[in-house]
Design a protein around this motif. Structure first.
Motif, mmCIF file in Angstrom:
data_model
loop_
_atom_site.group_PDB
_atom_site.id
_atom_site.type_symbol
_atom_site.label_atom_id
_atom_site.label_comp_id
_atom_site.label_asym_id
_atom_site.label_seq_id
_atom_site.Cartn_x
_atom_site.Cartn_y
_atom_site.Cartn_z
ATOM 1 N N GLY A 91 0.801 -1.222 0.000
ATOM 2 C CA GLY A 91 0.000 0.000 0.000
ATOM 3 C C GLY A 91 0.833 1.271 0.000
ATOM 4 N N ASP A 95 -1.060 4.292 -2.030
ATOM 5 C CA ASP A 95 -1.886 5.297 -1.359
ATOM 6 C C ASP A 95 -1.080 6.546 -1.040
ATOM 7 N N ASP A 96 -1.793 7.654 -0.856
ATOM 8 C CA ASP A 96 -1.140 8.822 -0.274
ATOM 9 C C ASP A 96 -1.638 8.963 1.165
ATOM 10 N N ARG A 98 -4.137 10.540 2.367
ATOM 11 C CA ARG A 98 -5.506 11.040 2.463
ATOM 12 C C ARG A 98 -6.220 10.400 3.651
ATOM 13 N N GLY A 109 -2.315 4.094 4.804
ATOM 14 C CA GLY A 109 -1.798 5.172 3.973
ATOM 15 C C GLY A 109 -0.423 4.841 3.444
#
Lengths: 354, 342
Positions: A91, A95-96, A98, A109
């Motif tokens: 991940g 993902d960032d 957020r 994240g």
């Protein structure tokens, strides 16, 4: 020698714990080492004379110095791997940040926004610095201008420029005066890439110049003797011959730029969400991601920072291995090929006519 | 693979490029360079890119100077160089670079004192002691050490090494406290000290010194080395009488390059030191600041502070530039001597 070590340890233990009540294992180690050196000297001097004893002691000192240099490298790698693996999931690349709150686990994240930012910034920086660096290196090596000496001095001086000043320069010239009026000159990835280009430029120039110097003059003269212009000779003789070296230079320049943090603080600024447009708004990058997370008070953020550090470390080691792989000695492979196809590949390298 | 490699020497001369006509018609042949038109453009373009690099560095200095005029003009250049604190909340503001600059120099000095022996010794190990096969890998390893980002060094020093080193600092402080700089007061906080920052910076500087010194050591004429050995000297005797005198320039130049790097080191130091500008002499205790680290921490403040930071950056720029230029002169001189062989 081993006996010397044992007796030195015993002696140091005696002196350290019984007589002076010293503290700390480091102090113990230091005094044990000193005792070992003295004992070694006395024993060897007794058996082989003073010269041999000095030689023996210096050998031990040199080897110890080399080991002392290696130990931190190993410890550093082990530490980063150990800490980074905890928070590194797939991940991380997807993902960032957020919706991440301080109470969430470190595996939630990721740093995809940082990876994208790093790739864009370093890629753009390469786009700016490669043609310039190549041009400057060709200028230094292939032309006969009298400006070569000052340019070389300045390139040398520039490679010692603290990276923070590169960021400060871009900040002072573009961002500070124009940020309010022209959007492209505010904090964004493009500005970061300009600062990074400033850092990569001397590295690329110097490495390429060294490589160009290795191209045998005979090849150049052959090209010129066949009546080609200097442009043609450079373009189709010198540069292809130095191709692998130039690739190595590029990789080394990228490896240097990818870990730079200080100039990005003034230019890319850092951002928690994905921003794939380098010309619009603040952008994250891997070093910034690490730097910003490591300074946060919550443990999960620190762990995320370590994951980023691990990725950064892997990128640097990978780039470095790539540079070694490209720049490796191909003479063995070539001779094997040459025996198979003697006509095509027997490229003679006429270094000297003699 | 083989098909992509053209044989350079066999490339036919392109018909489009005009060949300079031979000027043998005159009686006294004057050899002169008469480049074709493409070549003249080639000269111009490469000259431009070479000069661009030159201009770029001048521009860096110029713009730092221009942006710092507001701060320096506000307090005067003498005051700026001699004020140790950094206070913008009082009026007139008291900002100065003295505290920062001494911090920078002290950290760099600690780093150099640790790194020069280590770097020299490891270069000696690579060139004189290690076997020929392992030499290649050791060189690569040192280069890799040089390529590790300073952020990662700082991270490691900040979170892992600091604790280990503070016990060493305590030991030094209790046993060598009579030397003024090693003095520590009772119950002082020994983490985040300039000593720890210096050790971490030293680790970054060692590979630079090692690689420059290794290069110069490797150029020692083998004839002289063999002569020393043949006269019955030991390995250390040979190193002391041949390799070290020969490589002296390399060691000095490498050390100065390392010093330049240590002076400009930013991120690791900004993580490791509290960055409170003041004159601190007790290197083992918490405290200290450096120019670059301070710039990073205060970035993005009000215009006056920013201008002050630019001025601090300008000072750093001048200091590193002088150090590095001296270093490259020394290294170049030691290399030019390398051509003189037996």
């Amino acid at each position: 020698m081993a006996l010397c070590a044992v007796s030195a340890l015993a002696l140091a233990w005696l002196v350290f714990t019984r007589l002076t009540e010293g503290t700390g294992w480091l102090g113990f180690l230091l005094s044990a080492f000193a005792a070992f050196l003295v004992l070694l000297y006395i024993v060897t001097a007794d058996r082989l004379g003073r010269l041999a004893a000095t030689d023996r002691v210096m050998t031990v000192l040199v080897v110890t110095g080399a080991v002392i240099l290696l130990v931190p490298l190993v410890l550093l790698n082990v530490y980063i791997f150990q800490k980074g693996l905890k928070a590194l999931r797939l991940g991380f690349f997807l993902d960032d940040q957020r919706g991440i709150t301080p109470v969430m686990a470190s595996s939630a994240g990721g740093g995809a926004h940082a990876v994208v930012g790093t790739i864009q910034q370093v890629g753009l920086a390469l786009l700016f610095s490669l043609p310039l660096g190549l041009g400057a290196a060709i200028f230094l090596n292939e032309s006969r201008s009298r400006w070569r000496r000052p340019v070389r001095v300045f390139v040398d001086a520039m490679s010692g420029l603290p990276s923070v000043l590169a960021g400060l320069f871009v900040f002072a010239v573009l961002i500070l005066p124009y940020a309010s009026s022209i959007k492209i000159f505010s904090f964004n990835g493009l500005m970061a890439s300009l600062a990074l280009a400033l850092i990569m430029l001397p590295t690329i120039t110097r490495t390429v110049e060294v490589v160009l110097r290795l191209v045998p003059d005979g090849l150049r003269e052959a090209g010129l003797a066949l009546g080609s212009t200097r442009v043609r000779t450079t373009w189709s003789v010198v540069l292809p011959t130095a191709r692998t070296g130039i690739t190595t230079a590029v990789v080394l320049g990228v490896a240097r730029a990818v870990g730079e943090t200080a100039p990005l603080l003034f230019t890319a600024f850092g951002y928690d969400l994905m921003n794939a447009n380098p010309t619009d708004g603040a952008q994250e990058s891997l070093p910034l991601f690490v730097y910003r997370n490591i300074r946060k008070p919550d443990a999960a953020a620190v762990e995320r920072g370590f994951a980023g550090a691990l990725v950064l470390m892997l990128i640097v080691i990978g780039l470095f291995a790539l540079a070694r792989f490209i720049g490796r000695d191909r003479s063995k492979a070539r001779t094997r090929k040459a025996t198979r196809r003697p006509v095509r590949d027997a490229t003679p390298v006429p270094e000297d006519a003699a | 693979m083989a098909t992509t490699e053209t044989i350079p020497a066999a490339t036919p001369p392109p018909a489009a490029d005009p060949v300079p006509a031979p000027t043998s018609a005159r009686q006294r042949r004057v050899i002169q360079d008469k480049p074709a038109r493409v070549d003249r453009w080639f000269d111009r373009v490469t000259l431009a890119s070479g000069l661009f690099v030159l201009v770029l560095l001048v521009l860096v200095g110029f713009f730092l100077l221009q942006r710092s005029r507001r701060a320096i003009g506000g307090i005067g250049i003498i005051d700026f160089l001699t004020t140790e604190g950094w206070r913008t909340d009082v009026s007139p503001p008291e900002i100065g670079v003295l505290g920062l600059l001494t911090g920078t120099v002290i950290v760099a000095m600690i780093a150099i004192v640790i790194a020069v022996p280590l770097g020299t010794v490891s270069a000696l190990f690579i060139t004189e002691y290690a076997s020929i096969q392992s030499r290649k890998y050791l060189t690569a390893l040192v280069d890799l050490l040089a390529a590790i980002p300073s952020l990662i060094f700082g991270l490691w020093g900040f979170l892992a090494l600091s604790g280990q080193l503070s016990s060493l600092a305590e030991w030094i402080g209790t046993h060598f406290g009579w030397i003024p700089i090693f003095e520590i007061s009772k119950d002082a906080n020994l983490t985040n000290s300039m000593f720890i920052a210096g050790v971490v910076v030293a680790l970054m500087v060692v590979p630079i010194i090692a690689s420059v010194a290794r290069e110069v050591f490797a150029q020692t004429p083998p004839g002289e080395k063999e002569a020393a050995l043949a006269l019955g000297s030991t390995r250390w005797g040979m190193i002391r009488s041949v390799v070290l005198p020969y490589g002296k320039g390399g060691i000095i130049g490498g050390s100065m390059l390392g010093l330049g790097r240590a002076l400009g080191e930013t991120i690791a130091v900004s993580l490791l030191l509290p960055q409170v500008p003041a004159l601190v002499y007790r290197i083992l205790e918490n405290g200290g600041s450096t120019v670059s680290g301070f710039i990073v921490l205060r970035a993005g403040a009000d215009p006056f502070t920013t201008s002050g930071l630019m001025a601090a950056g300008l000072v750093l720029f001048v200091v590193t530039l002088v150090t590095n230029s001296l270093a490259s002169v020394v290294v170049a001189r030691s290399r030019s001597g390398a051509g003189v062989d037996l």
